[in-house]
Design a protein around this motif. Structure first.
Motif, PDB file in Angstrom:
ATOM      1  N   VAL A   1       0.821  -1.207   0.000  1.00 32.54           N
ATOM      2  CA  VAL A   1       0.000   0.000   0.000  1.00 32.54           C
ATOM      3  C   VAL A   1       0.857   1.259   0.000  1.00 32.54           C
ATOM      4  N   SER A   2       1.690   1.408   1.004  1.00 28.90           N
ATOM      5  CA  SER A   2       2.500   2.616   1.144  1.00 28.90           C
ATOM      6  C   SER A   2       3.483   2.774  -0.008  1.00 28.90           C
ATOM      7  N   GLU A   3       4.175   1.677  -0.332  1.00 28.98           N
ATOM      8  CA  GLU A   3       5.182   1.751  -1.382  1.00 28.98           C
ATOM      9  C   GLU A   3       4.554   1.920  -2.762  1.00 28.98           C
ATOM     10  N   GLY A   4       3.416   1.301  -2.989  1.00 22.63           N
ATOM     11  CA  GLY A   4       2.750   1.450  -4.274  1.00 22.63           C
ATOM     12  C   GLY A   4       2.401   2.902  -4.553  1.00 22.63           C
ATOM     13  N   TYR A   5       1.898   3.567  -3.531  1.00 18.49           N
ATOM     14  CA  TYR A   5       1.551   4.985  -3.668  1.00 18.49           C
ATOM     15  C   TYR A   5       2.817   5.831  -3.803  1.00 18.49           C
TER      16      TYR A   5
ATOM     17  N   GLU B   1       5.920   5.033  -4.682  1.00 19.95           N
ATOM     18  CA  GLU B   1       6.689   4.809  -5.909  1.00 19.95           C
ATOM     19  C   GLU B   1       5.995   5.434  -7.111  1.00 19.95           C
ATOM     20  N   ALA B   2       4.684   5.408  -7.129  1.00 19.55           N
ATOM     21  CA  ALA B   2       3.952   6.028  -8.238  1.00 19.55           C
ATOM     22  C   ALA B   2       4.260   7.512  -8.323  1.00 19.55           C
ATOM     23  N   VAL B   3       4.390   8.146  -7.163  1.00 19.16           N
ATOM     24  CA  VAL B   3       4.661   9.576  -7.130  1.00 19.16           C
ATOM     25  C   VAL B   3       6.138   9.868  -7.376  1.00 19.16           C
ATOM     26  N   GLU B   4       7.015   9.202  -6.634  1.00 15.36           N
ATOM     27  CA  GLU B   4       8.446   9.488  -6.731  1.00 15.36           C
ATOM     28  C   GLU B   4       9.011   9.153  -8.107  1.00 15.36           C
TER      29      GLU B   4
ATOM     30  N   ASN C   1       1.771  13.995  -2.722  1.00 13.71           N
ATOM     31  CA  ASN C   1       2.892  13.827  -1.792  1.00 13.71           C
ATOM     32  C   ASN C   1       3.180  12.345  -1.651  1.00 13.71           C
ATOM     33  N   SER C   2       4.402  11.950  -1.955  1.00 12.14           N
ATOM     34  CA  SER C   2       4.753  10.529  -1.949  1.00 12.14           C
ATOM     35  C   SER C   2       4.635   9.894  -0.572  1.00 12.14           C
TER      36      SER C   2
ATOM     37  N   ASP D   1       2.183   7.532   6.453  1.00  9.68           N
ATOM     38  CA  ASP D   1       1.780   7.819   7.826  1.00  9.68           C
ATOM     39  C   ASP D   1       0.613   6.950   8.278  1.00  9.68           C
ATOM     40  N   PRO D   2      -0.504   6.895   7.551  1.00  8.93           N
ATOM     41  CA  PRO D   2      -1.591   6.016   8.019  1.00  8.93           C
ATOM     42  C   PRO D   2      -1.211   4.538   8.006  1.00  8.93           C
TER      43      PRO D   2
END
Length: 398
Positions: free
Chosen positions: A158-162, A164-167, A227-228, A233-234
């Motif tokens: 979840v966190s990395e998927g979001y 990495e998509a941004v970064e 924001n990557s 945080d959640p």
């Protein structure tokens, strides 16, 4: 051995992230990453393949090249995490699952609708999951909690998927996060009743926050202005809540000497399997070890024992296949005929700083690995890998 191989293990992998400061391992009754090290890695393989199959049923052709690559990863390292055990349990089921995954990959590669093939493969995957890790184990709250934290924090989660998509400006990482979240919500529903009313509310708030970030499977047309770190945080806060709800230590790097010792033990199991000629079972053990090494020990080892780190990375590179055909072929050409390479992604692990600093750190890592003489025998290489973790334990003060 190639020194710039991309790690496709996701590895798990097991949440190389900031630790909660409010709880310590000794406060919890259960310790799944220590008590069930290999089964947790096997579960990660099943979950990752399940995510790919879910996405194969979600999207229709024409397929983006990045999507094709993700689907093709199913029959690589993720399958190897449990294939040996599955074969021992049911060779017919193992063969059928491999064929079914190949059918999905072929359909996607040829630009054909893969949904029917993916659904068929999903049914076989469920049977295989039961054959390798029984329902009694999978329903243990501590086991589910560890799987859930992996889905939240690991690569392709979840966190990395979001992030990495941004970064990386790669929108096709986003669907991974979406798929991981759908599965995470199922597991949260299972363990949520174990928490106090307040913790249930707190955890659900984090789930709801993540849901807002993944309103659909995507991929987004643009990530401009995103924001990557928004998902981290959640996801982190939810992981801390899950620890309390499941009464389980879910951050194995709180005690690095203990973790190093545990990895030496699991590596010893792999060495026994190599000695018995059961390379697939040995690989399952080493995938589990590598996850924790890359996620939790690689960075601190660079500070406390850089030569040991170079040795361990090089030895992994001689023993575990990445599942990436091009990398494997290159590694096989440089190494032994029956061994393929995988190495930590040193570009990502380099010291903080500009590109020149990162490049210098990568060069140092490459030189350290190049200085290691790799035994031709996997049994001997495995034995040296075990010693490497024993040396790390000492370096960390254990």
């Amino acid at each position: 051995m190639s020194k710039h191989l991309s790690v496709v293990l996701g590895a798990f992998a097991l949440g190389a992230t900031l630790l909660p400061t409010t709880a310590f391992a000794q406060q919890y009754t259960h310790d799944p990453f220590f008590e069930q090290t290999v089964p947790q890695s096997q579960a990660y393989g099943f979950e990752m393949i399940g995510m790919r199959l879910a996405l194969a049923q979600k999207f229709a052709p024409p397929y983006d090249d990045e999507f094709v690559e993700q689907i093709e990863s199913m029959s690589g390292a993720d399958l190897a995490r449990f294939h040996g055990t599955l074969t021992a349990a049911s060779s017919d089921l193992a063969s059928s699952l491999s064929d079914a995954l190949e059918a999905v990959e072929d359909a996607v590669n040829n630009g054909k609708d893969a949904s029917a093939a993916a659904k068929s493969a999903q049914n076989l995957l469920s049977k295989a999951y039961d054959a390798v890790i029984g329902a009694d184990v999978r329903k243990q709250p501590s086991f589910e909690a560890a799987v859930l934290v992996n889905l939240l924090l690991a690569d392709n989660g979840v966190s990395e998927g979001y992030g990495e998509a941004v970064e990386n400006q790669d929108p096709w990482e986003y669907p991974n996060g979406w798929a991981a979240l759908q599965r995470a919500k199922q597991l949260w529903a299972d363990i949520k009743p174990l928490g106090t009313a307040q913790r249930q509310t707190d955890g659900q708030e984090m789930i709801d926050a993540l849901d807002k970030l993944f309103p659909n499977a995507g991929p987004p047309k643009s990530v401009a202005g995103w924001n990557s770190e928004d998902a981290e945080d959640p996801a982190q806060r939810l992981s801390g809540i899950i620890e309390e709800v499941a009464d389980s230590n879910l951050y194995p790097d709180r005690d690095l000497p203990r973790l190093s010792d545990r990895l030496a033990e699991v590596t010893s199991q792999a060495c026994e399997a190599y000695t018995a000629g059961d390379d697939e079972i040995a690989a399952e053990d080493l995938f589990a070890v590598f996850d924790h090494y890359q996620s939790h020990l690689y960075d601190p080892a660079g500070l406390f024992a850089p030569e040991v780190r170079g040795k361990i990375s090089a030895l992994f590179g001689s023993l575990i296949a990445t599942g990436d055909d091009e990398d494997d072929e290159a590694a096989t050409a440089e190494g032994s005929d029956d061994q393929a390479a995988v190495a930590p992604d040193t570009d990502d692990k380099a010291v903080a700083g500009g590109e020149e600093d990162n490049a210098a750190a990568t060069d140092d890592d490459d030189q350290a690995e190049a200085a290691v003489e790799i035994p031709d025998s996997p049994v001997e290489a495995c034995g040296e890998l075990k010693q490497g973790f024993i040396d790390l334990k000492t370096a960390f003060g254990g």
